[in-house]
Design a protein around this motif. Structure first.
Motif, PDB file in Angstrom:
ATOM      1  N   GLY A 107       0.771  -1.238   0.000  1.00  0.00           N
ATOM      2  CA  GLY A 107       0.000   0.000   0.000  1.00  0.00           C
ATOM      3  C   GLY A 107       0.801   1.288   0.000  1.00  0.00           C
ATOM      4  N   GLY A 108       0.133   2.350  -0.437  1.00  0.00           N
ATOM      5  CA  GLY A 108       0.676   3.693  -0.305  1.00  0.00           C
ATOM      6  C   GLY A 108       0.440   4.198   1.103  1.00  0.00           C
ATOM      7  N   VAL A 109       1.243   5.184   1.513  1.00  0.00           N
ATOM      8  CA  VAL A 109       1.165   5.723   2.869  1.00  0.00           C
ATOM      9  C   VAL A 109       0.970   7.240   2.790  1.00  0.00           C
ATOM     10  CG1 VAL A 109       2.273   5.870   5.128  1.00  0.00           C
ATOM     11  CG2 VAL A 109       2.760   3.911   3.622  1.00  0.00           C
ATOM     12  N   TYR A 110      -0.142   7.706   3.346  1.00  0.00           N
ATOM     13  CA  TYR A 110      -0.471   9.130   3.339  1.00  0.00           C
ATOM     14  C   TYR A 110      -0.231   9.752   4.707  1.00  0.00           C
ATOM     15  CZ  TYR A 110      -3.136   8.177  -0.971  1.00  0.00           C
ATOM     16  OH  TYR A 110      -3.524   7.808  -2.236  1.00  0.00           O
ATOM     17  N   LEU A 111       0.272  10.971   4.715  1.00  0.00           N
ATOM     18  CA  LEU A 111       0.373  11.771   5.935  1.00  0.00           C
ATOM     19  C   LEU A 111      -0.966  12.445   6.182  1.00  0.00           C
ATOM     20  CD1 LEU A 111       2.100  13.200   8.178  1.00  0.00           C
ATOM     21  CD2 LEU A 111       2.542  14.994   6.471  1.00  0.00           C
ATOM     22  N   VAL A 112      -1.492  12.366   7.420  1.00  0.00           N
ATOM     23  CA  VAL A 112      -2.739  13.044   7.768  1.00  0.00           C
ATOM     24  C   VAL A 112      -2.435  14.309   8.565  1.00  0.00           C
ATOM     25  CG1 VAL A 112      -4.085  10.913   7.727  1.00  0.00           C
ATOM     26  CG2 VAL A 112      -3.073  11.685   9.887  1.00  0.00           C
ATOM     27  N   GLU A 113      -3.442  15.156   8.702  1.00  0.00           N
ATOM     28  CA  GLU A 113      -3.252  16.480   9.295  1.00  0.00           C
ATOM     29  C   GLU A 113      -2.928  16.453  10.785  1.00  0.00           C
ATOM     30  OE1 GLU A 113      -6.586  18.969   8.548  1.00  0.00           O
ATOM     31  OE2 GLU A 113      -6.004  19.439   6.494  1.00  0.00           O
ATOM     32  N   SER A 114      -3.485  15.500  11.514  1.00  0.00           N
ATOM     33  CA  SER A 114      -3.370  15.540  12.965  1.00  0.00           C
ATOM     34  C   SER A 114      -3.584  14.161  13.573  1.00  0.00           C
ATOM     35  CB  SER A 114      -4.400  16.515  13.549  1.00  0.00           C
ATOM     36  OG  SER A 114      -5.717  16.024  13.301  1.00  0.00           O
ATOM     37  N   GLU A 115      -3.319  14.072  14.872  1.00  0.00           N
ATOM     38  CA  GLU A 115      -3.592  12.842  15.613  1.00  0.00           C
ATOM     39  C   GLU A 115      -5.092  12.547  15.602  1.00  0.00           C
ATOM     40  OE1 GLU A 115      -2.441   9.461  17.563  1.00  0.00           O
ATOM     41  OE2 GLU A 115      -1.015  11.068  17.151  1.00  0.00           O
ATOM     42  N   ALA A 116      -5.899  13.612  15.656  1.00  0.00           N
ATOM     43  CA  ALA A 116      -7.350  13.447  15.634  1.00  0.00           C
ATOM     44  C   ALA A 116      -7.807  12.813  14.319  1.00  0.00           C
ATOM     45  CB  ALA A 116      -8.035  14.797  15.834  1.00  0.00           C
ATOM     46  N   GLU A 117      -7.170  13.188  13.215  1.00  0.00           N
ATOM     47  CA  GLU A 117      -7.518  12.600  11.920  1.00  0.00           C
ATOM     48  C   GLU A 117      -7.132  11.123  11.878  1.00  0.00           C
ATOM     49  OE1 GLU A 117      -9.242  14.113   9.347  1.00  0.00           O
ATOM     50  OE2 GLU A 117      -9.520  15.658  10.872  1.00  0.00           O
ATOM     51  N   LEU A 118      -6.012  10.792  12.501  1.00  0.00           N
ATOM     52  CA  LEU A 118      -5.600   9.387  12.561  1.00  0.00           C
ATOM     53  C   LEU A 118      -6.603   8.582  13.381  1.00  0.00           C
ATOM     54  CD1 LEU A 118      -3.137   7.775  11.446  1.00  0.00           C
ATOM     55  CD2 LEU A 118      -2.129   7.963  13.733  1.00  0.00           C
ATOM     56  N   GLU A 119      -7.052   9.155  14.496  1.00  0.00           N
ATOM     57  CA  GLU A 119      -8.056   8.495  15.331  1.00  0.00           C
ATOM     58  C   GLU A 119      -9.369   8.336  14.567  1.00  0.00           C
ATOM     59  OE1 GLU A 119      -7.988   7.153  18.246  1.00  0.00           O
ATOM     60  OE2 GLU A 119      -6.087   7.808  19.129  1.00  0.00           O
ATOM     61  N   LYS A 120      -9.757   9.371  13.812  1.00  0.00           N
ATOM     62  CA  LYS A 120     -10.972   9.300  13.017  1.00  0.00           C
ATOM     63  C   LYS A 120     -10.897   8.144  12.013  1.00  0.00           C
ATOM     64  CE  LYS A 120     -12.576  13.164  11.156  1.00  0.00           C
ATOM     65  NZ  LYS A 120     -12.736  14.269  10.157  1.00  0.00           N
ATOM     66  N   ALA A 121      -9.723   7.937  11.436  1.00  0.00           N
ATOM     67  CA  ALA A 121      -9.547   6.891  10.428  1.00  0.00           C
ATOM     68  C   ALA A 121      -9.715   5.487  11.004  1.00  0.00           C
ATOM     69  CB  ALA A 121      -8.175   7.025   9.773  1.00  0.00           C
ATOM     70  N   THR A 122      -9.478   5.330  12.296  1.00  0.00           N
ATOM     71  CA  THR A 122      -9.631   3.998  12.903  1.00  0.00           C
ATOM     72  C   THR A 122     -11.084   3.541  12.896  1.00  0.00           C
ATOM     73  OG1 THR A 122      -9.880   4.882  15.160  1.00  0.00           O
ATOM     74  CG2 THR A 122      -7.632   4.363  14.416  1.00  0.00           C
ATOM     75  N   ARG A 123     -12.022   4.475  12.667  1.00  0.00           N
ATOM     76  CA  ARG A 123     -13.445   4.125  12.642  1.00  0.00           C
ATOM     77  C   ARG A 123     -13.931   3.687  11.266  1.00  0.00           C
ATOM     78  NH1 ARG A 123     -13.252   8.689  16.150  1.00  0.00           N
ATOM     79  NH2 ARG A 123     -14.006  10.156  14.570  1.00  0.00           N
ATOM     80  N   SER A 128      -7.035  -0.930  11.035  1.00  0.00           N
ATOM     81  CA  SER A 128      -6.307  -1.554  12.133  1.00  0.00           C
ATOM     82  C   SER A 128      -6.245  -0.600  13.320  1.00  0.00           C
ATOM     83  CB  SER A 128      -4.878  -1.875  11.679  1.00  0.00           C
ATOM     84  OG  SER A 128      -4.128  -0.672  11.478  1.00  0.00           O
ATOM     85  N   LYS A 129      -5.660  -1.060  14.402  1.00  0.00           N
ATOM     86  CA  LYS A 129      -5.348  -0.179  15.521  1.00  0.00           C
ATOM     87  C   LYS A 129      -4.125   0.658  15.158  1.00  0.00           C
ATOM     88  CE  LYS A 129      -7.149  -3.326  19.075  1.00  0.00           C
ATOM     89  NZ  LYS A 129      -6.829  -4.112  20.288  1.00  0.00           N
ATOM     90  N   ARG A 141       3.273   7.309  13.935  1.00  0.00           N
ATOM     91  CA  ARG A 141       2.256   6.304  14.221  1.00  0.00           C
ATOM     92  C   ARG A 141       1.480   6.034  12.932  1.00  0.00           C
ATOM     93  NH1 ARG A 141       3.124   9.708  17.901  1.00  0.00           N
ATOM     94  NH2 ARG A 141       1.578  11.246  17.242  1.00  0.00           N
ATOM     95  N   ARG A 142       1.047   4.808  12.747  1.00  0.00           N
ATOM     96  CA  ARG A 142       0.433   4.400  11.481  1.00  0.00           C
ATOM     97  C   ARG A 142      -0.762   3.492  11.708  1.00  0.00           C
ATOM     98  NH1 ARG A 142       4.391   0.894   8.333  1.00  0.00           N
ATOM     99  NH2 ARG A 142       3.461  -0.774   9.572  1.00  0.00           N
ATOM    100  N   ILE A 143      -1.756   3.637  10.829  1.00  0.00           N
ATOM    101  CA  ILE A 143      -2.806   2.629  10.749  1.00  0.00           C
ATOM    102  C   ILE A 143      -2.880   2.124   9.309  1.00  0.00           C
ATOM    103  CG2 ILE A 143      -4.145   3.783  12.557  1.00  0.00           C
ATOM    104  CD1 ILE A 143      -6.239   4.379  10.331  1.00  0.00           C
ATOM    105  N   THR A 144      -3.398   0.911   9.149  1.00  0.00           N
ATOM    106  CA  THR A 144      -3.594   0.326   7.825  1.00  0.00           C
ATOM    107  C   THR A 144      -5.068  -0.011   7.669  1.00  0.00           C
ATOM    108  OG1 THR A 144      -1.361  -0.609   7.815  1.00  0.00           O
ATOM    109  CG2 THR A 144      -2.959  -1.555   6.272  1.00  0.00           C
ATOM    110  N   ILE A 145      -5.645   0.422   6.570  1.00  0.00           N
ATOM    111  CA  ILE A 145      -7.051   0.159   6.259  1.00  0.00           C
ATOM    112  C   ILE A 145      -7.099  -0.743   5.024  1.00  0.00           C
ATOM    113  CG2 ILE A 145      -9.294   1.185   5.715  1.00  0.00           C
ATOM    114  CD1 ILE A 145      -8.104   3.853   6.847  1.00  0.00           C
ATOM    115  N   ILE A 146      -7.929  -1.748   5.054  1.00  0.00           N
ATOM    116  CA  ILE A 146      -8.106  -2.625   3.899  1.00  0.00           C
ATOM    117  C   ILE A 146      -9.331  -2.161   3.119  1.00  0.00           C
ATOM    118  CG2 ILE A 146      -8.398  -4.990   3.099  1.00  0.00           C
ATOM    119  CD1 ILE A 146      -5.720  -4.390   4.535  1.00  0.00           C
ATOM    120  N   ASP A 147      -9.145  -1.813   1.850  1.00  0.00           N
ATOM    121  CA  ASP A 147     -10.256  -1.309   1.046  1.00  0.00           C
ATOM    122  C   ASP A 147     -11.163  -2.460   0.590  1.00  0.00           C
ATOM    123  OD1 ASP A 147      -9.398  -2.464  -1.376  1.00  0.00           O
ATOM    124  OD2 ASP A 147      -8.510  -0.630  -2.150  1.00  0.00           O
ATOM    125  N   PRO A 148     -12.290  -2.169  -0.068  1.00  0.00           N
ATOM    126  CA  PRO A 148     -13.246  -3.225  -0.417  1.00  0.00           C
ATOM    127  C   PRO A 148     -12.697  -4.362  -1.280  1.00  0.00           C
ATOM    128  CG  PRO A 148     -14.308  -1.096  -0.559  1.00  0.00           C
ATOM    129  CD  PRO A 148     -12.853  -0.833  -0.327  1.00  0.00           C
TER     130      PRO A 148
END
Length: 359
Positions: A107-123, A128-129, A141-148
């Motif tokens: 996968g590609g890895v994107y930088l997000v704006e803030s810790e809050a955005e990273l937390e939002k992505a976990t939903r 992943s955690k 810190r990183r999370i990985t999301i599996i797309d459809p």
């Protein structure tokens, strides 16, 4: 004796022109109109800043590392099971090699704006955690999301910035045009070698369920269309089959596309692409890779959408990778385009597009 047939009219010479996006975009639509039509709620989106780096798993770490150095990257850090490879831009690294029993896209890895955005992505379903990158240069810190369709997409935050002017930047050469000679008593000279990579520019996927996939990315993140490509259906309608998307950063200018996807019978990563300094750098890099015995896919040529000068290669694990230079810059005021798909939409000049590129 062979006779030469004279044309009834003179042939027009080739030329290049910088044209305003408002004049060249086909079937334009404003970003505001598109969001309203699609019912996009930007408050619910995870805010991306930029594309940071790629992750791939390789069986032969030594072989791929040699290739990546010949491709223009440098080793930032190496452990027994990971290698971080960098460019000369402001990213800690642009490519991560991870050891495994099979060659695999991570996968590609994107930088997000803030810790809050990273937390939002976990939903987001499939997320992943949050993982602490304790061994990576710059941390974070990183999370990985599996797309459809099962592709991983990664988000990071908290990485230390690279110190300014840590690495030398290539000189911007002065060109002498027929009516403007600014380079006086200075000669152009070049050093042979790899084309030094500046940054990661974009990557793309070939997907089976195109609509489900684009909705996942364009609804969950501030990725927005730059260009759609369509095919004509028998009933006279247009069916979208490819998408070039960029990160919406408002009026700040960004690359023409950071992410793309196209319809395909088989789901797989298509390629990832890295920016180099200029045309000479790109051609010297092409020459270097050819001399090392690597296999070219397509190039050198110039794309139409995005305008980049391109050069595609196979890496030693069978993944496609690209050098590019001179890409378009756009922002939220640039209209979204929609044009016909086809080989003729891919390049204005260069070698004939090979079948393997389209697969």
């Amino acid at each position: 004796m062979t006779s030469v047939v004279q044309s009834s009219r003179p042939t027009s010479p080739n030329r290049g022109t910088g044209i305003s996006a408002d004049l060249v975009v086909e079937n334009p639509q404003s970003l505001e109109e598109w969001r309203k039509e699609m019912g996009i709620d930007v408050s619910k989106q995870v805010r991306l800043v930029k594309l940071s780096h790629m992750r791939y798993q390789h069986k032969d770490m030594d072989k791929i590392t040699v290739f990546m150095q010949d491709f223009g990257m440098r080793i930032v850090k190496r452990t027994d099971d990971k290698i971080w490879l960098g460019g000369y831009g402001d990213d800690q690294y642009v490519y991560v090699v991870e050891k495994g029993t099979e060659d695999k896209f991570l996968g590609g890895v994107y930088l997000v704006e803030s810790e809050a955005e990273l937390e939002k992505a976990t939903r987001i379903p499939g997320a992943s955690k949050i993982e602490v990158l304790s061994d990576a240069p710059g941390g974070g810190r990183r999370i990985t999301i599996i797309d459809p369709e099962g592709f991983p997409v990664n988000l990071i935050f908290g990485q230390d910035p690279v110190p300014a002017n840590q690495l030398p930047t290539p000189e911007k050469l002065v060109y002498n045009f027929e009516d403007e000679k600014k380079r006086i008593n200075k000669f152009q000279r070049f050093k042979e070698g790899p084309a030094a990579v500046h940054k990661l520019g974009h990557y793309g996927l070939c997907v089976g369920d195109f609509v489900t996939q684009w909705k996942f990315y364009l609804i969950n993140f501030n990725l927005v269309p730059t260009d759609w490509l369509y095919v004509d259906e028998k009933d006279g309608s247009m069916r979208d089959v490819a998408l070039f998307a960029h990160i919406d950063r408002g009026e700040d200018y960004v690359d023409h596309h950071t992410f793309f996807m196209s319809t395909n019978k088989k789901s797989h990563v298509h390629h990832c692409s890295f920016e180099v300094h200029d045309f000479d750098t790109q051609l010297l890099g092409h020459q270097w890779l050819a001399e090392q015995g690597y296999k070219s896919v397509w190039g050198v040529g110039r794309h139409i959408l995005g305008s980049q000068i391109f050069d595609y290669w196979w890496d030693t694990s069978g993944f496609m990778i690209e050098h590019y230079a001179d890409g378009d810059q756009i922002n939220c005021k640039t209209p979204i385009g929609r044009g016909p798909a086809g080989d003729e939409s891919l390049a204005v000049w260069g070698p004939e597009v090979p079948a393997t590129f389209l697969e």
